[in-house]
Scaffold this active site. Structure first.
Site, PDB file in Angstrom:
ATOM      1  N   CYS A 114       0.825  -1.225   0.000  1.00 30.56           N
ATOM      2  CA  CYS A 114       0.000   0.000   0.000  1.00 30.56           C
ATOM      3  C   CYS A 114       0.852   1.265   0.000  1.00 30.56           C
ATOM      4  CB  CYS A 114      -0.951  -0.002   1.187  1.00 30.56           C
ATOM      5  SG  CYS A 114      -2.113  -1.374   1.099  1.00 30.56           S
ATOM      6  N   HIS A 261      -3.597   7.185   2.679  1.00 33.49           N
ATOM      7  CA  HIS A 261      -3.908   5.903   2.050  1.00 33.49           C
ATOM      8  C   HIS A 261      -5.316   5.471   2.458  1.00 33.49           C
ATOM      9  CE1 HIS A 261      -3.929   1.970   0.514  1.00 33.49           C
ATOM     10  NE2 HIS A 261      -3.872   1.384   1.693  1.00 33.49           N
ATOM     11  N   ASN A 291     -10.080  -0.357  -0.501  1.00 35.41           N
ATOM     12  CA  ASN A 291      -8.623  -0.220  -0.466  1.00 35.41           C
ATOM     13  C   ASN A 291      -8.040  -0.763  -1.777  1.00 35.41           C
ATOM     14  OD1 ASN A 291      -5.876  -0.404   0.018  1.00 35.41           O
ATOM     15  ND2 ASN A 291      -6.064  -1.433   1.993  1.00 35.41           N
TER      16      ASN A 291
END
Ligand code: UT7
Length: 334
Positions: A114, A261, A291
């Protein structure tokens, strides 16, 4: 004179298929209420059968190139961040390069989960500043949906992730009057916690890499210790953001947009609250896309640039936390 690097174009592409929380509740023991309350996610997008990562990446790339007023042939290099590669090897960037029709152009994948996009951005920044390349495509691309456990056993992870791609063009800025610049990037990692959020196989550490036994034990699906990850995310994200602001000599209150994020809306709310950042400075899109790992930050950036919310001259701070563990921040003068 050291060259400065700036982002001159952004783009994104998500697959058309929208999957709601109720759709997932038909496959596993979960609910719209649980998912919204714990993560802030309402929908995510999944690829159609046969739709591959480089197809998403090429769409995001073409949008970023159009925004920068460039053709694929103008690029000097491609860096693609992903944790869900199209093949074990070569990297997804090679399939993207082929789709762009730019034979001979160097390309490589970067694996930092990520945090992958900001890691890739830091490499592009270093390439430009050192004069190696002048125009670099930095993409994040993920197809998670083909690798998730859609039984109740996998529900903690599966409900969180979506498919998508985002891209930016990083170019040298040698116009004296133009303040647009990647000011500072800070990267961190802690391999000690690799197995707190990981996909163990296929693995070169295992004879034949993937076996029926291993698959029966579901070791080819992502596993996460959610609370442990959450706790580290809300500690590391403020830490690295403040470190990077300090290195850039930028005050927290002077930042116009904080791009966090998109792993969990609760994480971002908690981080903003801790640092007393007003919510209107923290755009999110996790409610619609879930996500998307390495694609989350460039997707969020593109949406906010295209809507006109991020304007030239403003200060933008990106901050990530992800598997590895990995955490990063980047401060940009837009
Ligand atoms: O991008 C990489 C970084 N990833 C992250 O940052 C994720 C960080 N972690 C999180 O976001 C949260 O830990 C989760 C959203 C994954 C989970 O939320 P939580 O509040 O930490 O829940 P939990 O794991 O403590 O589980 C609470 C309960 C459990 O049931 P019991 O043991 O209390 O009966 C779980 O089995 O919720 C259950 N549960 C679910 N229930 C319905 C777990 N997943 C689900 C689900 N639907 N999808």
């Amino acid at each position: 004179m050291t060259l400065r690097a700036r982002i001159t174009g952004t783009g994104m592409l998500v697959p058309e298929r929208v999957v709601t929380n109720d759709d997932l509740a038909e496959l596993m023991d979960t609910s719209d209420e649980w998912i919204r309350q714990r993560s802030g996610i309402a929908t995510r997008h999944y690829v159609a059968d046969g739709q591959v990562p480089s197809e998403l990446a090429v769409g995001a790339t073409r949008n970023a190139l159009d925004a920068a007023g460039l053709d694929p042939a103008d690029l000097d290099c491609i860096i693609l961040a992903t944790l869900s590669a199209e093949a074990d090897f070569p990297g997804t960037s090679f399939f993207l390069q082929q789709r762009l029709g730019v034979e001979g152009l160097p390309c490589f994948d970067l694996r930092a989960q990520c945090s992958g996009f900001v890691y890739a951005l830091s490499v592009a920044n270093a390439f430009v500043r050192s004069g190696v390349y002048r125009r670099i495509l930095v993409a994040g691309c993920e197809v998670h949906s083909t690798g998730l456990d859609f039984s109740t056993e996998g529900r903690d992870v599966t409900v969180l992730f979506g498919d998508g791609s985002g891209a930016v063009v990083v170019e040298a800025n040698d116009e004296p009057g133009d303040t647009s610049e990647i000011l500072e990037v800070r990267l961190h990692a802690q391999g000690e916690y690799a197995d707190k959020l990981w996909v163990e196989a296929p693995s070169s550490a295992i004879p034949r890499r993937i076996t029926p036994e291993l698959m029966a034990e579901k070791r080819h699906f992502p596993r996460m210790q959610g609370r442990f990850v959450f706790k580290h995310a809300v500690t590391r994200m403020p830490e690295v953001l403040l470190e990077t602001l300090g290195a850039a000599s930028v005050k927290l209150e002077d930042v116009d947009h904080f791009l966090f994020h998109q792993a969990n809306l609760r994480i971002n709310e908690y981080v903003a609250q801790q640092l007393e950042i007003p919510p209107e400075k923290c755009p999110n899109n996790i409610d619609r896309f879930g996500n998307c790992s390495a694609a989350s930050i460039p997707m969020l950036l593109d949406e906010n640039v295209r809507s006109g919310r991020i304007e030239r001259g403003q200060l933008v701070a990106m901050t990530t936390f992800g598997s590895g563990f990995s955490w990063t921040s980047a401060i940009l003068r837009w």
